[in-house]
Design a protein around this motif. Structure first.
Motif, PDB file in Angstrom:
ATOM      1  N   PHE A 140       5.490   6.973   0.407  1.00  0.00           N
ATOM      2  CA  PHE A 140       5.710   5.941   1.428  1.00  0.00           C
ATOM      3  C   PHE A 140       5.040   4.658   0.925  1.00  0.00           C
ATOM      4  CE2 PHE A 140       5.969   9.942   3.624  1.00  0.00           C
ATOM      5  CZ  PHE A 140       6.973   9.769   4.563  1.00  0.00           C
ATOM      6  N   LEU A 141       5.846   3.666   0.566  1.00  0.00           N
ATOM      7  CA  LEU A 141       5.343   2.382   0.065  1.00  0.00           C
ATOM      8  C   LEU A 141       5.571   1.314   1.130  1.00  0.00           C
ATOM      9  CD1 LEU A 141       4.207   0.537  -2.158  1.00  0.00           C
ATOM     10  CD2 LEU A 141       6.558   0.275  -3.004  1.00  0.00           C
ATOM     11  N   CYS A 142       4.487   0.742   1.631  1.00  0.00           N
ATOM     12  CA  CYS A 142       4.575  -0.267   2.700  1.00  0.00           C
ATOM     13  C   CYS A 142       4.407  -1.663   2.114  1.00  0.00           C
ATOM     14  CB  CYS A 142       3.504  -0.011   3.751  1.00  0.00           C
ATOM     15  SG  CYS A 142       3.550  -1.186   5.127  1.00  0.00           S
ATOM     16  N   THR A 143       5.302  -2.552   2.497  1.00  0.00           N
ATOM     17  CA  THR A 143       5.238  -3.975   2.155  1.00  0.00           C
ATOM     18  C   THR A 143       5.094  -4.772   3.441  1.00  0.00           C
ATOM     19  OG1 THR A 143       6.693  -3.665   0.246  1.00  0.00           O
ATOM     20  CG2 THR A 143       6.453  -5.911   1.087  1.00  0.00           C
ATOM     21  N   VAL A 144       4.103  -5.655   3.514  1.00  0.00           N
ATOM     22  CA  VAL A 144       3.982  -6.554   4.664  1.00  0.00           C
ATOM     23  C   VAL A 144       3.968  -7.987   4.157  1.00  0.00           C
ATOM     24  CG1 VAL A 144       2.794  -4.910   6.156  1.00  0.00           C
ATOM     25  CG2 VAL A 144       1.456  -6.395   4.671  1.00  0.00           C
ATOM     26  N   ALA A 145       4.591  -8.882   4.910  1.00  0.00           N
ATOM     27  CA  ALA A 145       4.659 -10.285   4.510  1.00  0.00           C
ATOM     28  C   ALA A 145       4.651 -11.165   5.748  1.00  0.00           C
ATOM     29  CB  ALA A 145       5.910 -10.560   3.679  1.00  0.00           C
ATOM     30  N   ARG A 146       4.004 -12.323   5.615  1.00  0.00           N
ATOM     31  CA  ARG A 146       4.046 -13.307   6.692  1.00  0.00           C
ATOM     32  C   ARG A 146       5.317 -14.138   6.547  1.00  0.00           C
ATOM     33  NH1 ARG A 146      -0.486 -17.905   7.420  1.00  0.00           N
ATOM     34  NH2 ARG A 146      -1.882 -16.116   7.076  1.00  0.00           N
ATOM     35  N   VAL A 147       6.030 -14.327   7.640  1.00  0.00           N
ATOM     36  CA  VAL A 147       7.287 -15.072   7.638  1.00  0.00           C
ATOM     37  C   VAL A 147       7.291 -16.047   8.801  1.00  0.00           C
ATOM     38  CG1 VAL A 147       8.602 -13.235   6.500  1.00  0.00           C
ATOM     39  CG2 VAL A 147       8.437 -13.262   8.991  1.00  0.00           C
ATOM     40  N   HIS A 207       0.866  -1.183   0.000  1.00  0.00           N
ATOM     41  CA  HIS A 207       0.000   0.000   0.000  1.00  0.00           C
ATOM     42  C   HIS A 207       0.899   1.228   0.000  1.00  0.00           C
ATOM     43  CE1 HIS A 207      -3.445   2.540   0.571  1.00  0.00           C
ATOM     44  NE2 HIS A 207      -2.963   3.030   1.696  1.00  0.00           N
ATOM     45  N   GLU A 208       0.486   2.262  -0.735  1.00  0.00           N
ATOM     46  CA  GLU A 208       1.304   3.462  -0.863  1.00  0.00           C
ATOM     47  C   GLU A 208       0.486   4.703  -0.537  1.00  0.00           C
ATOM     48  OE1 GLU A 208       3.575   5.952  -4.411  1.00  0.00           O
ATOM     49  OE2 GLU A 208       3.625   3.748  -4.464  1.00  0.00           O
TER      50      GLU A 208
END
Length: 208
Positions: free
Chosen positions: A19-26, A10-11
């Protein structure tokens, strides 16, 4: 514990800064590092790649929480991002916010609002799930009774995860740890106490 429902981006733009946000499950720190490296490679011209992560079970050993401001004033980026993850009780997640500076300084308060705000918006978009610890139980059923048992099982609150046809039909069933006694009572009522369970170990189930 809660996890994100899916990975996402989402930006937002504030005073010409992107501001570009990246979220990931790890599942571990190595996976989190790989996500950060991928984001950095995808945006080499960004001024900052700020990071927050929470990995593991906060109630057990091996839990890690980290943040990085990556050149922004101390405490204005990674820390407020980590606070967002902590308030939501999320784990097994890494968040990276890449910033392209637009020429206007936002001040400490403006940076905190920008980094925490874009992460909050991204989490709202991807959604959340509860991670519930279950036990995987194996139940062997004669072939002539397997069809009826499977029908009953699919109408029950317990989760069928697999069916293996061999000398008997073996059902793999996920049962929440606080429902084990109830499951054994349910099983006894439908088998005349003839069917036994084999505990195949813990597993996690993600539910809304």
């Amino acid at each position: 514990m809660r996890v994100i429902a899916r990975d996402g981006l989402h930006e937002i733009e504030i005073a010409r800064s992107r501001f570009l946000c990246t979220v990931a499950r790890v599942t571990d720190l190595d996976e989190a590092s790989s996500v950060v490296a991928r984001v950095r490679k995808a945006g080499p011209d960004a001024n900052h790649h700020c990071v927050a992560l929470r990995v593991g079970d906060p109630g057990a050993g091996g839990f890690t929480a980290r943040s990085s401001d990556d050149g922004e004033p101390a405490g204005t980026a990674g820390v407020p991002m980590l606070e967002v993850l902590t308030r939501r009780g999320l784990t097994d997640v890494v968040a990276v916010v890449s910033r392209w500076f637009g020429g206007t300084k936002l001040g400490a308060g403006g940076l905190v609002r920008a980094y925490s705000g874009v992460l909050t918006a991204t989490l709202d978009l991807v959604g959340e799930l509860r991670r519930v610890r279950h036990r995987e139980l194996l139940v062997a059923v004669p072939h002539d009774r397997a069809g009826r048992f499977e029908h009953q099982l699919r109408r029950s609150p317990y989760r069928l995860r697999g069916v293996d046809h061999g000398a008997d039909v073996t059902f793999t069933i996920a049962v929440a740890e606080n429902e084990l006694d109830g499951f054994r009572e349910w099983l006894a009522a439908r088998s005349g106490a003839e069917m036994e369970t084999i505990d195949a170990g813990p597993c996690d189930v993600f539910v809304p």
